[in-house]
Design a protein around this motif. Structure first.
Motif, PDB file in Angstrom:
ATOM      1  N   TYR A 133      10.971   0.374   3.468  1.00  0.00           N
ATOM      2  CA  TYR A 133      10.964   1.459   2.485  1.00  0.00           C
ATOM      3  C   TYR A 133      10.491   0.945   1.120  1.00  0.00           C
ATOM      4  O   TYR A 133       9.803   1.663   0.392  1.00  0.00           O
ATOM      5  CB  TYR A 133      12.347   2.109   2.383  1.00  0.00           C
ATOM      6  CG  TYR A 133      12.300   3.423   1.658  1.00  0.00           C
ATOM      7  CD1 TYR A 133      11.869   4.573   2.310  1.00  0.00           C
ATOM      8  CD2 TYR A 133      12.640   3.513   0.325  1.00  0.00           C
ATOM      9  CE1 TYR A 133      11.792   5.785   1.638  1.00  0.00           C
ATOM     10  CE2 TYR A 133      12.572   4.712  -0.357  1.00  0.00           C
ATOM     11  CZ  TYR A 133      12.150   5.851   0.302  1.00  0.00           C
ATOM     12  OH  TYR A 133      12.069   7.047  -0.353  1.00  0.00           O
ATOM     13  N   SER A 134      10.815  -0.291   0.800  1.00  0.00           N
ATOM     14  CA  SER A 134      10.326  -0.857  -0.473  1.00  0.00           C
ATOM     15  C   SER A 134       8.805  -0.987  -0.452  1.00  0.00           C
ATOM     16  O   SER A 134       8.145  -0.843  -1.485  1.00  0.00           O
ATOM     17  CB  SER A 134      10.988  -2.204  -0.780  1.00  0.00           C
ATOM     18  OG  SER A 134      10.482  -3.224   0.044  1.00  0.00           O
ATOM     19  N   TRP A 135       8.217  -1.261   0.736  1.00  0.00           N
ATOM     20  CA  TRP A 135       6.753  -1.292   0.847  1.00  0.00           C
ATOM     21  C   TRP A 135       6.182   0.090   0.583  1.00  0.00           C
ATOM     22  O   TRP A 135       5.146   0.229  -0.066  1.00  0.00           O
ATOM     23  CB  TRP A 135       6.324  -1.806   2.215  1.00  0.00           C
ATOM     24  CG  TRP A 135       6.633  -3.251   2.460  1.00  0.00           C
ATOM     25  CD1 TRP A 135       6.951  -4.206   1.533  1.00  0.00           C
ATOM     26  CD2 TRP A 135       6.649  -3.902   3.721  1.00  0.00           C
ATOM     27  NE1 TRP A 135       7.165  -5.409   2.150  1.00  0.00           N
ATOM     28  CE2 TRP A 135       6.985  -5.262   3.491  1.00  0.00           C
ATOM     29  CE3 TRP A 135       6.413  -3.484   5.029  1.00  0.00           C
ATOM     30  CZ2 TRP A 135       7.088  -6.182   4.517  1.00  0.00           C
ATOM     31  CZ3 TRP A 135       6.515  -4.408   6.053  1.00  0.00           C
ATOM     32  CH2 TRP A 135       6.856  -5.744   5.799  1.00  0.00           C
ATOM     33  N   TRP A 136       6.822   1.133   1.106  1.00  0.00           N
ATOM     34  CA  TRP A 136       6.410   2.518   0.839  1.00  0.00           C
ATOM     35  C   TRP A 136       6.447   2.783  -0.663  1.00  0.00           C
ATOM     36  O   TRP A 136       5.498   3.322  -1.223  1.00  0.00           O
ATOM     37  CB  TRP A 136       7.316   3.498   1.589  1.00  0.00           C
ATOM     38  CG  TRP A 136       7.267   4.899   1.073  1.00  0.00           C
ATOM     39  CD1 TRP A 136       8.173   5.509   0.251  1.00  0.00           C
ATOM     40  CD2 TRP A 136       6.249   5.878   1.320  1.00  0.00           C
ATOM     41  NE1 TRP A 136       7.780   6.796  -0.022  1.00  0.00           N
ATOM     42  CE2 TRP A 136       6.606   7.045   0.623  1.00  0.00           C
ATOM     43  CE3 TRP A 136       5.069   5.882   2.059  1.00  0.00           C
ATOM     44  CZ2 TRP A 136       5.837   8.211   0.645  1.00  0.00           C
ATOM     45  CZ3 TRP A 136       4.300   7.044   2.085  1.00  0.00           C
ATOM     46  CH2 TRP A 136       4.685   8.180   1.381  1.00  0.00           C
ATOM     47  N   GLU A 137       7.543   2.398  -1.312  1.00  0.00           N
ATOM     48  CA  GLU A 137       7.674   2.634  -2.749  1.00  0.00           C
ATOM     49  C   GLU A 137       6.599   1.881  -3.537  1.00  0.00           C
ATOM     50  O   GLU A 137       6.056   2.411  -4.506  1.00  0.00           O
ATOM     51  CB  GLU A 137       9.071   2.241  -3.223  1.00  0.00           C
ATOM     52  CG  GLU A 137      10.138   3.201  -2.726  1.00  0.00           C
ATOM     53  CD  GLU A 137      11.546   2.802  -3.107  1.00  0.00           C
ATOM     54  OE1 GLU A 137      11.849   1.574  -3.071  1.00  0.00           O
ATOM     55  OE2 GLU A 137      12.333   3.696  -3.429  1.00  0.00           O
ATOM     56  N   LEU A 140       3.411   3.801  -3.176  1.00  0.00           N
ATOM     57  CA  LEU A 140       3.420   4.978  -4.058  1.00  0.00           C
ATOM     58  C   LEU A 140       3.061   4.575  -5.485  1.00  0.00           C
ATOM     59  O   LEU A 140       2.253   5.239  -6.135  1.00  0.00           O
ATOM     60  CB  LEU A 140       4.795   5.643  -4.055  1.00  0.00           C
ATOM     61  CG  LEU A 140       5.151   6.522  -2.878  1.00  0.00           C
ATOM     62  CD1 LEU A 140       6.574   7.074  -3.045  1.00  0.00           C
ATOM     63  CD2 LEU A 140       4.167   7.662  -2.700  1.00  0.00           C
ATOM     64  N   ALA A 141       3.638   3.492  -5.958  1.00  0.00           N
ATOM     65  CA  ALA A 141       3.351   3.020  -7.317  1.00  0.00           C
ATOM     66  C   ALA A 141       1.888   2.627  -7.475  1.00  0.00           C
ATOM     67  O   ALA A 141       1.326   2.729  -8.565  1.00  0.00           O
ATOM     68  CB  ALA A 141       4.263   1.842  -7.658  1.00  0.00           C
ATOM     69  N   PRO A 157       4.593  18.754   1.224  1.00  0.00           N
ATOM     70  CA  PRO A 157       4.210  18.422  -0.158  1.00  0.00           C
ATOM     71  C   PRO A 157       3.515  17.062  -0.223  1.00  0.00           C
ATOM     72  O   PRO A 157       3.962  16.092   0.370  1.00  0.00           O
ATOM     73  CB  PRO A 157       5.556  18.367  -0.897  1.00  0.00           C
ATOM     74  CG  PRO A 157       6.495  19.169  -0.061  1.00  0.00           C
ATOM     75  CD  PRO A 157       6.027  19.016   1.361  1.00  0.00           C
ATOM     76  N   GLY A 158       2.392  17.015  -0.929  1.00  0.00           N
ATOM     77  CA  GLY A 158       1.653  15.775  -1.125  1.00  0.00           C
ATOM     78  C   GLY A 158       0.807  15.337   0.055  1.00  0.00           C
ATOM     79  O   GLY A 158       0.136  14.315  -0.009  1.00  0.00           O
TER      80      GLY A 158
END
Length: 172
Positions: A133-137, A140-141, A157-158
């Protein structure tokens, strides 16, 4: 710990039991994070491209299997093909030399009797999706967002357009 099985057709399914601390969309996003990381590490072999016309010969990591109401062949289930293949759990060490066509309703019972169930310990130590999940975040950044949902889902959405790239309208 992750576990692998044949699909009963051409593919493989990887299962990684997790502690039930997140909702479905978080799990999907963690799987997208993992899939993107695999594609970064092996760009000529792995892809997250939903559209077959964009994949080439690369392995598609189907992140959409981590959605609510997705189904896949259960372990040891026969598939509706003439040679009666079975979706068969494997040891990781077997993967490189495995022929998925060898697992049928005639061969799998003997395999289970002789070798046991490679998934017998599957639920003993569930893991966490925190790193994925940190890789996903991080993605996103960096401006990477949502990927296409399955066609039978409502538009999310998105989500990028659900149109074949070769049929997409090009801006004039």
């Amino acid at each position: 710990m992750a576990f692998v099985k044949t699909s009963g057709y051409r593919g493989l399914h990887v299962f990684a039991p997790i502690t039930p601390t997140r909702e479905f969309l978080d799990v999907r996003h963690a799987v997208i994070g993992a899939a993107r990381e695999l594609a970064r590490r092996m760009p000529t072999r792995v892809t997250t491209n939903w559209w077959k016309e964009e994949r080439g010969e690369r392995i598609f990591i189907d992140y959409n299997q981590a959605n609510r109401d997705r189904t896949m062949a259960g372990a040891y289930s026969p598939r509706p093909l003439s040679h009666a293949p079975v979706s068969c759990p494997l040891e990781w060490s077997e993967l490189a030399q495995t022929d998925p066509h060898a697992f049928t309703i005639l061969t799998v019972p003997n395999r289970l009797r002789d070798q046991g169930d490679p998934w017998a310990t599957m639920h003993e130590q569930p893991g966490s999706i925190d790193v994925l999940y940190s890789w996903w975040e991080s993605d996103l950044a960096d401006g990477l967002g949502e990927l296409p949902f399955p066609p039978d889902f409502p538009k999310m959405p998105g989500e990028p357009p659900r149109v074949l790239p070769s049929r997409a309208r090009r801006p004039d």
